[in-house]
Write a protein that holds these residues in place. Sequence first.
Motif, PDB file in Angstrom:
ATOM      1  N   ARG A 227       0.836  -1.190   0.000  1.00 31.18           N
ATOM      2  CA  ARG A 227       0.000   0.000   0.000  1.00 31.18           C
ATOM      3  C   ARG A 227       0.877   1.248   0.000  1.00 31.18           C
ATOM      4  N   GLY A 228       0.410   2.267  -0.688  1.00 31.28           N
ATOM      5  CA  GLY A 228       1.051   3.564  -0.612  1.00 31.28           C
ATOM      6  C   GLY A 228       0.316   4.453   0.369  1.00 31.28           C
ATOM      7  N   ASN A 229       1.066   5.168   1.184  1.00 32.99           N
ATOM      8  CA  ASN A 229       0.487   6.101   2.155  1.00 32.99           C
ATOM      9  C   ASN A 229       1.317   7.371   2.174  1.00 32.99           C
ATOM     10  N   LEU A 230       0.793   8.398   2.816  1.00 30.71           N
ATOM     11  CA  LEU A 230       1.514   9.650   2.987  1.00 30.71           C
ATOM     12  C   LEU A 230       1.394  10.102   4.433  1.00 30.71           C
ATOM     13  N   PRO A 231       2.321  10.926   4.910  1.00 33.35           N
ATOM     14  CA  PRO A 231       2.319  11.304   6.326  1.00 33.35           C
ATOM     15  C   PRO A 231       1.027  11.961   6.800  1.00 33.35           C
ATOM     16  N   ASP A 232       0.328  12.680   5.904  1.00 34.57           N
ATOM     17  CA  ASP A 232      -0.907  13.349   6.319  1.00 34.57           C
ATOM     18  C   ASP A 232      -2.140  12.470   6.187  1.00 34.57           C
ATOM     19  N   LYS A 233      -1.929  11.178   5.825  1.00 31.90           N
ATOM     20  CA  LYS A 233      -3.021  10.198   5.756  1.00 31.90           C
ATOM     21  C   LYS A 233      -4.079  10.567   4.723  1.00 31.90           C
ATOM     22  N   ARG A 234      -3.658  11.217   3.645  1.00 31.45           N
ATOM     23  CA  ARG A 234      -4.565  11.567   2.565  1.00 31.45           C
ATOM     24  C   ARG A 234      -4.023  10.986   1.260  1.00 31.45           C
ATOM     25  N   PRO A 235      -4.899  10.738   0.293  1.00 26.05           N
ATOM     26  CA  PRO A 235      -4.431  10.269  -1.017  1.00 26.05           C
ATOM     27  C   PRO A 235      -3.827  11.428  -1.793  1.00 26.05           C
ATOM     28  N   VAL A 236      -3.337  11.148  -2.986  1.00 28.15           N
ATOM     29  CA  VAL A 236      -2.719  12.189  -3.799  1.00 28.15           C
ATOM     30  C   VAL A 236      -3.167  12.059  -5.249  1.00 28.15           C
ATOM     31  N   ALA A 237      -3.413  13.206  -5.887  1.00 29.91           N
ATOM     32  CA  ALA A 237      -3.743  13.262  -7.303  1.00 29.91           C
ATOM     33  C   ALA A 237      -3.318  14.636  -7.807  1.00 29.91           C
ATOM     34  N   GLY A 238      -3.202  14.761  -9.127  1.00 31.69           N
ATOM     35  CA  GLY A 238      -2.906  16.071  -9.694  1.00 31.69           C
ATOM     36  C   GLY A 238      -1.754  16.042 -10.667  1.00 31.69           C
ATOM     37  N   ARG A 239      -1.463  17.214 -11.215  1.00 26.72           N
ATOM     38  CA  ARG A 239      -0.342  17.381 -12.135  1.00 26.72           C
ATOM     39  C   ARG A 239       0.926  17.698 -11.357  1.00 26.72           C
ATOM     40  N   HIS A 240       2.036  17.266 -11.923  1.00 29.35           N
ATOM     41  CA  HIS A 240       3.334  17.631 -11.376  1.00 29.35           C
ATOM     42  C   HIS A 240       3.413  19.159 -11.311  1.00 29.35           C
ATOM     43  N   PRO A 241       3.899  19.734 -10.202  1.00 29.41           N
ATOM     44  CA  PRO A 241       3.903  21.195 -10.067  1.00 29.41           C
ATOM     45  C   PRO A 241       4.802  21.923 -11.065  1.00 29.41           C
ATOM     46  N   GLU A 242       5.726  21.210 -11.697  1.00 26.88           N
ATOM     47  CA  GLU A 242       6.616  21.855 -12.664  1.00 26.88           C
ATOM     48  C   GLU A 242       6.553  21.215 -14.051  1.00 26.88           C
ATOM     49  N   LYS A 243       6.268  19.922 -14.119  1.00 26.52           N
ATOM     50  CA  LYS A 243       6.232  19.202 -15.391  1.00 26.52           C
ATOM     51  C   LYS A 243       4.788  18.817 -15.682  1.00 26.52           C
ATOM     52  N   SER A 244       4.096  19.678 -16.437  1.00 25.15           N
ATOM     53  CA  SER A 244       2.664  19.502 -16.636  1.00 25.15           C
ATOM     54  C   SER A 244       2.315  18.259 -17.441  1.00 25.15           C
ATOM     55  N   GLY A 245       3.297  17.641 -18.081  1.00 24.17           N
ATOM     56  CA  GLY A 245       3.043  16.416 -18.820  1.00 24.17           C
ATOM     57  C   GLY A 245       2.974  15.181 -17.951  1.00 24.17           C
ATOM     58  N   TRP A 246       3.155  15.368 -16.647  1.00 25.10           N
ATOM     59  CA  TRP A 246       3.091  14.244 -15.716  1.00 25.10           C
ATOM     60  C   TRP A 246       1.955  14.469 -14.717  1.00 25.10           C
ATOM     61  N   GLY A 247       1.201  13.412 -14.448  1.00 26.46           N
ATOM     62  CA  GLY A 247       0.162  13.452 -13.439  1.00 26.46           C
ATOM     63  C   GLY A 247       0.224  12.191 -12.592  1.00 26.46           C
ATOM     64  N   ILE A 248      -0.622  12.148 -11.574  1.00 27.31           N
ATOM     65  CA  ILE A 248      -0.531  11.028 -10.637  1.00 27.31           C
ATOM     66  C   ILE A 248      -1.856  10.782  -9.944  1.00 27.31           C
ATOM     67  N   VAL A 249      -2.084   9.527  -9.567  1.00 25.86           N
ATOM     68  CA  VAL A 249      -3.110   9.110  -8.602  1.00 25.86           C
ATOM     69  C   VAL A 249      -2.446   8.030  -7.763  1.00 25.86           C
ATOM     70  N   ASN A 250      -2.397   8.222  -6.446  1.00 28.71           N
ATOM     71  CA  ASN A 250      -1.657   7.271  -5.614  1.00 28.71           C
ATOM     72  C   ASN A 250      -2.059   7.449  -4.151  1.00 28.71           C
ATOM     73  N   ALA A 251      -1.416   6.637  -3.304  1.00 28.33           N
ATOM     74  CA  ALA A 251      -1.558   6.703  -1.839  1.00 28.33           C
ATOM     75  C   ALA A 251      -2.999   6.471  -1.387  1.00 28.33           C
ATOM     76  N   LEU A 252      -3.637   5.462  -1.965  1.00 25.67           N
ATOM     77  CA  LEU A 252      -4.994   5.135  -1.544  1.00 25.67           C
ATOM     78  C   LEU A 252      -5.031   4.336  -0.250  1.00 25.67           C
ATOM     79  N   GLY A 253      -3.868   3.835   0.182  1.00 28.99           N
ATOM     80  CA  GLY A 253      -3.806   3.116   1.446  1.00 28.99           C
ATOM     81  C   GLY A 253      -4.791   1.964   1.495  1.00 28.99           C
ATOM     82  N   SER A 254      -5.481   1.836   2.620  1.00 27.29           N
ATOM     83  CA  SER A 254      -6.460   0.758   2.786  1.00 27.29           C
ATOM     84  C   SER A 254      -7.875   1.210   2.448  1.00 27.29           C
ATOM     85  N   LYS A 255      -8.015   2.428   1.917  1.00 21.46           N
ATOM     86  CA  LYS A 255      -9.348   2.982   1.660  1.00 21.46           C
ATOM     87  C   LYS A 255      -9.582   3.243   0.178  1.00 21.46           C
TER      88      LYS A 255
END
Length: 324
Positions: free
Chosen positions: A262-290
């Motif tokens: 599982r992927g997690n982050l310190p603030d216990k929230r998932p992550v999505a969005g565009r890279h803040p500098e490279k707009s050709g990259w995006g992400i969806v991750n850190a869904l954890g157990s939810k």
Amino acid sequence: MRPEILIVGQGLAGTLLAWEFERAGIAFAITDGGQAPMATAAAAGIINPVTGRRLVKSWRIDTLLPAARTVFRELEEVLSVPLWRDMRVRRFFADDREREVFARKWSQGELAPYGGEVDESGFWIQGGARVDLPRLVAVARARWERDGRWVKGGDEPAGALVIDCTGAAVTRLVEFGFVPWEFSKGDILELAVDGLVPDVVLNRRHWVVPVGEGVAWVGATHQPGQQDADPNPVARATLEASARGLLGDRPFRVVGHRSGVRGNLPDKRPVAGRHPEKSGWGIVNALGSKGALWAPLLARQWVDHLTKGAPFDAEIDVGRFGRR
């Protein structure tokens, strides 16, 4: 026209993202390098409104639960397979501390409307569910293969917006190295066991969930920092002990054992969005157990961003970590 958006990774995150793109009429291609150990491989798809030793309501559960139900019910119709099952959770108190936490939160109304009937052994949680994630991923992949949306490595669209949904494999990408990733390995066991109530999840630190006639899963362990794909014999012993405690005198037999990361982050929230500098990259991750609860939200955020120019929710935007 060749699609300009490539989704990489078809676990739960990539599947929901692709589905929302298809529904919105956004051209995409999807690929999967077979990244292992994929979290979906060891995910039971349980949605539990009240979780953890501190008995807290899941983040945004009041809005995310009905949204998730709607999305998965729509997928059931389109894919012609059952995916969603409403469940109740029988939460057994692990110790006196949990009894005290429950009593305090119950008296203050913090568990409403999900906390139900209580007795000396535990209490009931209403409004839970289980999503059949393995079936969803398999049937969706077959659909996109037939539609020509599935591409093999090396055939990716040129100049694509690449949205990474590879879970733990994201650490291979330098583009998202600024995100403070945390990963944990989880094991689950498949049991042959009779007599379980089909719509009840048993829960005390671990859970037992019926997944078919005479079949249940028990899980999941939490092994911080481990990212290997090998089933852990220590985890198996732990889960067998939990199964004995939850099932009582009911006999069972272990017929399967698998693990995922599982992927997690310190603030216990998932992550999505565009890279803040490279707009050709995006992400969806850190869904954890939810993941079953959060994935529909993250996919919808991407659709709103691409079709309306809407910003990503500040609590999930990858830009919240900045460049480090």
